[in-house]
Scaffold this motif. Structure first.
Motif: not given
Lengths: 229, 202
Positions: A168-169, A172-173, A179-181
């Motif tokens: 997820t992080l 987005h980086q 949107l994952l997770y």
């Protein structure tokens, strides 16, 4: 200080009509002027909050939502078709590659002089599946999703969650908008999964929402987690 | 007005009975897109507003809200009708919002946190804070934004959306006692913040 927090909790719960006992509801606030002031201030805060205008959805919100759903469904359908296509290609390519390997002599290291007679190959031909896949270093007998499921059999649920959080992080980086997770979406099922680690069907459905790049990234994390255990 | 055990949703029509929501959900699970559209149209306003109150950004709020409904649709076949439908939907929205908040780059979060701290320090050093309280709504917005997300979501679900503690606990997947504590701490932080603008603010 802790007593104050407990009293403020009682006051706050009274504002919401959520006090556990009737004694709590009356004695704490009614017998204390300072707390009665806090009680009125909490009520005023609620009133001020509700007075702040909030935006309304855009006019085409429902249409945009349906379009988004349609796009995601097409992507998932495309992925399923891709898996099927790869499987079909393998069914054709594997026998063809084995045929190619069996009829094509392997060159030997030393130069051979053709004498006109039959030349025996000095290289033992390997026709096993591993040999086939060695010819195609970029391919793999299992799809990304199948690899994920196989890895999930080996790593713990906690490691999976950590891996998904890292993805997820990372996503987005890289300024991706997906949107994952997905694990967190079904929070009420997480406990069930933790208690029955063999129930991967729900996890499979969640993993299907990942695209190919995300699945490969997840697999990398899971392999790394497995290597550390 | 808060009705115990019910969720008051300010919609253009009247109060939404939950059985009707589940009826639409079951139809949508069977492929009835008109039923799913109805669900979206009924809940788009409170969901968008919840996401906006959590993120402070309208574009982000609409994006997260859309994702919420998409996730709802994908989960329809696995949902249990004994759950409260609004609480379920807000649970999905809450998770999507937390994803968004977590996914914001670490750098941007640090910058935003530092900016808030810097403003708070600057404000505290000014001699007359009453002169700065031109807009209590702005002060309240700033105070809400400064709350930790777990406090903010609890107080938002309570004050703006009228959920009772039990439903909030279901949405946040935590005990009722935790909900009670978070709401109380949120209120107290808001109160302390607003009182710095003067005793007559509240």
């Amino acid at each position: 200080m802790n007593d104050d927090l407990e009293k403020y909790e009682c006051v706050s719960a009274r504002v919401d009509g959520e006090n556990a006992t009737s004694e709590e509801a009356t004695s704490v606030v009614d017998d204390d002027d300072a707390l009665m002031t806090v009680y009125r201030q909490y009520q005023e805060i609620g009133r001020l909050m509700r007075a702040v205008p909030a935006p309304t959805p855009s006019r085409h919100f429902a249409d945009q939502t349906l379009a988004r759903l349609s796009r995601q469904n097409k992507r998932n359908t495309g992925r399923g078709a891709l898996v099927f296509a790869i499987a079909a290609m393998l069914l054709v390519a594997l026998p063809a590659a084995l045929w190619f390997v069996t009829i094509t002599p392997q060159p030997s290291d030393s130069p051979q002089t053709f004498t006109g007679g039959e030349v025996e190959s000095s290289v033992a031909l390997d026709t096993t599946e591993d040999a086939f896949w060695a010819l195609m270093p970029d391919a793999h007998p299992y799809s990304d999703l199948e690899q994920t499921m196989m890895l999930l059999e080996e790593v713990s649920l906690e490691q999976v969650l950590l891996a998904l959080e890292e993805i997820t992080l990372e996503a987005h980086q890289q300024e991706e908008t997906a949107l994952l997770y997905p694990m967190q979406e079904y929070g009420w099922q997480i406990n069930g999964l933790a208690e029955t680690p063999g129930m991967y069907s729900e996890m499979f459905l969640m993993l299907e929402t990942l695209n190919d790049a995300e699945t490969r990234t997840l697999n990398d994390f899971l392999r790394a987690a497995l290597a550390q255990t | 007005m808060y009705l115990p055990g019910f969720i008051w949703l300010e919609m253009e029509s009247n109060l939404m009975p939950e059985t009707e929501d589940w009826s639409l959900a079951l139809r949508a699970a069977g492929g009835d897109m008109d039923a799913f559209t109805l669900i979206v149209e009924r809940y788009q306003k409170p969901i968008v507003q919840f996401c906006w109150r959590m993120t402070g950004s309208r574009p982000d709020a609409e994006d997260i809200a859309q994702e919420t409904f998409v996730r709802l649709y994908k989960a329809l076949g696995r949902l249990r009708p004994e759950q409260a439908f609004p609480a379920l939907l807000f649970s999905i929205a809450r998770n999507a919002t937390l994803n968004h908040l977590r996914g914001a780059s670490r750098h941007r979060r640090r910058v935003a946190a530092f900016s808030r701290m810097r403003n708070q320090v600057a404000d505290a050093l000014r001699p007359d804070r009453k002169a700065q309280a031109r807009d209590i709504a702005e002060a309240l917005e700033a105070a809400l934004a400064a709350l930790p997300p777990e406090y903010r979501e609890a107080i938002v679900l309570r004050e703006y959306h009228g959920f009772d503690y039990q439903h909030i606990a279901a949405i946040l997947a935590c005990p009722v006692g935790t909900v009670r504590s978070r709401i109380a701490r949120a209120r107290e932080q808001l109160r302390q913040h607003l009182l710095t603008y003067g005793e007559d603010v509240l």
